[in-house]
Design a protein around this motif. Structure first.
Motif, PDB file in Angstrom:
ATOM      1  N   LEU A   1       0.813  -1.215   0.000  1.00 52.37           N
ATOM      2  CA  LEU A   1       0.000   0.000   0.000  1.00 52.37           C
ATOM      3  C   LEU A   1       0.846   1.264   0.000  1.00 52.37           C
ATOM      4  O   LEU A   1       0.333   2.340  -0.297  1.00 52.37           O
ATOM      5  N   ALA A   2       2.138   1.151   0.323  1.00 48.81           N
ATOM      6  CA  ALA A   2       3.008   2.316   0.203  1.00 48.81           C
ATOM      7  C   ALA A   2       3.238   2.667  -1.261  1.00 48.81           C
ATOM      8  O   ALA A   2       3.573   3.805  -1.589  1.00 48.81           O
ATOM      9  N   ILE A   3       3.054   1.688  -2.128  1.00 48.41           N
ATOM     10  CA  ILE A   3       3.322   1.886  -3.550  1.00 48.41           C
ATOM     11  C   ILE A   3       2.062   2.266  -4.311  1.00 48.41           C
ATOM     12  O   ILE A   3       2.070   3.199  -5.127  1.00 48.41           O
ATOM     13  N   GLN A   4       0.971   1.584  -4.041  1.00 43.89           N
ATOM     14  CA  GLN A   4      -0.267   1.948  -4.729  1.00 43.89           C
ATOM     15  C   GLN A   4      -1.489   1.556  -3.902  1.00 43.89           C
ATOM     16  O   GLN A   4      -1.429   0.655  -3.072  1.00 43.89           O
ATOM     17  N   GLY A   5      -2.580   2.259  -4.154  1.00 39.78           N
ATOM     18  CA  GLY A   5      -3.817   1.985  -3.449  1.00 39.78           C
ATOM     19  C   GLY A   5      -4.871   2.989  -3.857  1.00 39.78           C
ATOM     20  O   GLY A   5      -4.695   3.768  -4.801  1.00 39.78           O
ATOM     21  N   SER A   6      -5.979   3.015  -3.123  1.00 43.28           N
ATOM     22  CA  SER A   6      -7.069   3.928  -3.462  1.00 43.28           C
ATOM     23  C   SER A   6      -7.894   4.229  -2.217  1.00 43.28           C
ATOM     24  O   SER A   6      -7.840   3.516  -1.211  1.00 43.28           O
ATOM     25  N   TRP A   7      -8.648   5.311  -2.308  1.00 45.84           N
ATOM     26  CA  TRP A   7      -9.509   5.756  -1.217  1.00 45.84           C
ATOM     27  C   TRP A   7     -10.764   6.351  -1.839  1.00 45.84           C
ATOM     28  O   TRP A   7     -10.698   7.082  -2.828  1.00 45.84           O
ATOM     29  N   TYR A   8     -11.921   6.018  -1.233  1.00 45.95           N
ATOM     30  CA  TYR A   8     -13.182   6.544  -1.746  1.00 45.95           C
ATOM     31  C   TYR A   8     -13.511   7.866  -1.076  1.00 45.95           C
ATOM     32  O   TYR A   8     -13.635   7.960   0.152  1.00 45.95           O
ATOM     33  N   ASP A   9     -13.641   8.885  -1.870  1.00 48.76           N
ATOM     34  CA  ASP A   9     -13.980  10.219  -1.403  1.00 48.76           C
ATOM     35  C   ASP A   9     -15.505  10.329  -1.383  1.00 48.76           C
ATOM     36  O   ASP A   9     -16.140  10.561  -2.417  1.00 48.76           O
ATOM     37  N   ALA A  10     -16.091  10.138  -0.198  1.00 53.82           N
ATOM     38  CA  ALA A  10     -17.547  10.134  -0.086  1.00 53.82           C
ATOM     39  C   ALA A  10     -18.145  11.497  -0.413  1.00 53.82           C
ATOM     40  O   ALA A  10     -19.268  11.586  -0.932  1.00 53.82           O
ATOM     41  N   LYS A  11     -17.415  12.562  -0.119  1.00 54.45           N
ATOM     42  CA  LYS A  11     -17.934  13.910  -0.372  1.00 54.45           C
ATOM     43  C   LYS A  11     -18.167  14.142  -1.864  1.00 54.45           C
ATOM     44  O   LYS A  11     -19.222  14.635  -2.269  1.00 54.45           O
TER      45      LYS A  11
END
Length: 298
Positions: free
Chosen positions: A216-226
């Motif tokens: 996860l230090a190299i790649q990943g994602s996060w959902y921006d609920a706003k």
């Protein structure tokens, strides 16, 4: 044949080591994570006198370093985005770079030494406390919140590069996968807000701590609920806190996802590392042959 330079002959060796030097606060006196302004200037002078020239992280990763014959590359890195690194002053209604901040001193040095260019890596936090949010906010050290994006944009305009350092210097090893990805995605997203479309290629690990899931230090994602969207990040390089000079990108053992650095602060000495790099052995320095199309081997 050895190449004669002001500091003596150096044999080209483009498989040699490259120092990735690391500064934090540049203040009045040395201390933990601190160097004095006098020492910072002296370290720039020493690197120059010993035949080093700055390169950018992208040039290292892409193997496009164009270093003069007999010279060696150095990657200058700055962690934590404090006002001591980049401070603005208001003069006659306009903003000027404080000449006693690290950016001011470095730009003055580049102006006085035409063989150096404005290159280096600033590892940023957009939501840290104590003025470490994009080089200062809320009046801390005289810095206004409205100036933050201007500073980030100015660095890119000058030729420097930007690096992710999480939202607020989070110890990634203690958090869940979800929090790690939020820290890194929002860190990259904040840089994009200041410089739209900017490609963040590097992550500097706070305290040198890896997340439990190192991938996860190299790649990943996060959902921006706003905004109802998924924010993805990908780092081509991960910078450690220490470890000595890095391998050449032409070395088969080069690993960009674990780049060691040479930390400079109270109690450490740049000269010791550079002295060792001037000797034969595992830390022998990278020396350019002046031809970016060839790789000179020792």
């Amino acid at each position: 044949m050895p190449l004669t330079t002001p500091t003596g002959p150096r044999v080209p060796n483009e498989l040699g080591r490259i120092p990735i030097v690391e500064w934090h606060q540049v203040v009045t006196v040395d201390g933990t994570y601190k160097v004095s302004r006098e020492r910072f200037r002296a370290e720039l002078r020493e690197l120059h006198a010993r035949g080093y020239v700055p390169v950018n992280l992208s040039e290292l990763l892409d193997k496009t370093m164009d270093v003069p014959a007999g010279k060696s590359p150095v990657l200058l890195t700055f962690d934590d985005a404090s006002p001591s690194q980049f401070r603005y002053l208001e003069r006659n209604g306009r903003l000027v770079v404080d000449p006693t901040s690290a950016v001011g001193m470095l730009l003055d040095f580049v102006a006085a030494h035409p063989d150096w260019k404005a290159k280096g890596l600033f590892c940023l936090m957009p939501a840290a406390e104590a003025g470490h949010a994009f080089f200062g906010d809320k009046g801390i050290d005289g810095q206004q919140t409205a100036w933050r994006f201007k500073k980030v944009q100015f660095l890119v305009q000058q030729g420097f590069e930007l690096c992710n350092h999480t939202l607020w210097h989070a110890k990634l090893s203690k958090y869940s996968d979800a929090v790690v990805q939020e820290q890194l995605a929002r860190g990259a997203m904040a840089i994009d807000s200041a410089v739209p479309g900017y490609r963040v290629r590097g992550l500097a690990l706070p305290y040198g701590l890896w997340p439990k899931n190192r991938a996860l230090a190299i790649q990943g994602s996060w959902y921006d609920a706003k905004d109802k969207r998924t924010v993805r990040y990908q780092h081509d390089a991960v910078l450690e806190v220490s470890g000595g000079p890095a391998r050449s990108p032409f070395d088969p053992a080069f690993n960009p996802t674990s780049l060691p650095r040479v930390p400079l602060q109270g109690g450490t000495s740049l000269s010791i590392t550079l002295d060792q790099m001037d000797k034969p052995g595992a830390w022998a320095r990278y020396v350019s042959d002046g031809n970016p199309k060839t790789v000179a081997k020792p």
